[in-house]
Design an enzyme around this catalytic site. Structure first.
Site, PDB file in Angstrom:
ATOM      1  N   SER A 164      57.875  -1.392 -30.940  1.00 14.54           N
ATOM      2  CA  SER A 164      58.869  -0.321 -30.966  1.00 14.54           C
ATOM      3  C   SER A 164      59.228   0.058 -29.537  1.00 14.54           C
ATOM      4  O   SER A 164      58.427  -0.143 -28.615  1.00 14.54           O
ATOM      5  CB  SER A 164      58.298   0.907 -31.683  1.00 14.54           C
ATOM      6  N   TYR A 181      51.092   6.465 -32.879  1.00 19.97           N
ATOM      7  CA  TYR A 181      52.114   5.437 -33.069  1.00 19.97           C
ATOM      8  C   TYR A 181      52.567   4.872 -31.728  1.00 19.97           C
ATOM      9  O   TYR A 181      52.601   3.652 -31.534  1.00 19.97           O
ATOM     10  CB  TYR A 181      53.308   6.037 -33.817  1.00 19.97           C
TER      11      TYR A 181
END
Length: 285
Positions: A164, A181
């Site tokens: 990401s 995350y």
């Protein structure tokens, strides 16, 4: 004609004819878009995995009715929990019932968790790291023998890791802070670099894709909380829009095809340049 201009068999450059692919987290969102692309680009088998059997079965049903498929090509449901070693081994055994080799492994399964820094649960951080980093390592290690079966320097097998842009910049802070995350996506990028060097001599390339904001089930709630919501994120993007399924599809097919056979250890951002315009990914709440 100059030899430099005479590209070798250009019509097949992006073809995946006859390839066998495994996609974790493939039942929805970016994984389903990527699986659709692999199948329509010519793959003969695409294994769809996620924790829920019903979701895998539904995705396979959709994929097998797509146009443009090669004769005999099919998607196959292989539900498994990629967060655990037991789940990864279960996935491997299911795949081995249908094939003796794998050409493309898309490590796409992932999780996120949003909570304030001061009360961010240890269990949530551990869950995210387990699936997004440890699970990816276990997946690649366990599938390496199948990836090596037909791999060679002219036609390497491919591992593609879904990271990401949050692993490249600062992720979401504040009330919905995604600390685990962001850390996991940075960690898995570096894991990919290490494995690119480790597995390259075995005929396996390892690359990572770094999506920005795409309208998916996992991202929609976070995007709606951003300043200006989804519309605000679109307006701030240099391209004036968010990601679309074909944006993921094109990059995955490129990395999986002969066109990307000499790309190894790379990270490709798929966010329209938003990371560099903002300088950070802070969602102000």
């Amino acid at each position: 004609m100059s030899a430099d201009a005479n590209l070798k068999d250009f019509p097949s450059l992006f073809s995946l004819k006859g390839k066998v692919a495994v996609v974790t987290g493939g039942s929805r969102g970016l994984g389903l878009s990527a699986a659709s692309a692999l199948l329509q680009a010519g793959a003969s088998k695409v294994f769809i995995s996620s924790r829920k059997k019903d979701a895998c079965d539904k995705a396979v049903q959709i994929l097998n009715t797509l146009p443009n498929l090669q004769l005999g090509a099919k998607a196959i449901s292989v539900p498994a929990d990629s967060a655990t070693l037991e789940g990864v081994k279960n996935l491997l055994e299911q795949v081995k019932q249908h094939t003796e080799h794998v050409d493309i492994l898309l490590a796409n399964a992932g999780a996120s968790w949003g909570a304030p820094f001061d009360t961010h649960p240890d269990t949530a951080f551990a869950k995210v790291m387990d699936l997004n980093v440890r699970g990816v390592f276990n997946l690649i290690r366990e599938f390496a023998p199948l990836l090596q079966k037909k791999a060679n320097k002219e036609d390497p097998s491919r591992v593609i890791i879904t990271s990401s842009v949050a692993g490249l910049g600062i992720g979401t802070l504040g009330k919905q802070g995604t600390y685990g995350y962001s850390a996991s996506k940075a960690a898995v990028l570096h894991l990919g670099r290490n494995l690119a060097v480790e597995l390259g001599p075995r005929g396996i390339t390892v690359n990572s894709i770094c999506p920005g904001f795409f309208p998916t089930k996992m991202a929609n709630g976070l995007m709606e909380m951003a300043e200006g919501g989804i519309k605000g994120l679109e307006e701030k993007n240099p391209m004036g829009r968010l990601g679309r399924p074909e944006d993921i599809a094109g990059v995955v097919v490129y990395l999986s095809s002969r066109a990307g056979s000499h790309v190894n250890g790379a990270e490709i951002e798929i966010d329209g340049g938003a990371l560099w315009k903002r300088g950070e990914l802070d969602v102000k709440l």
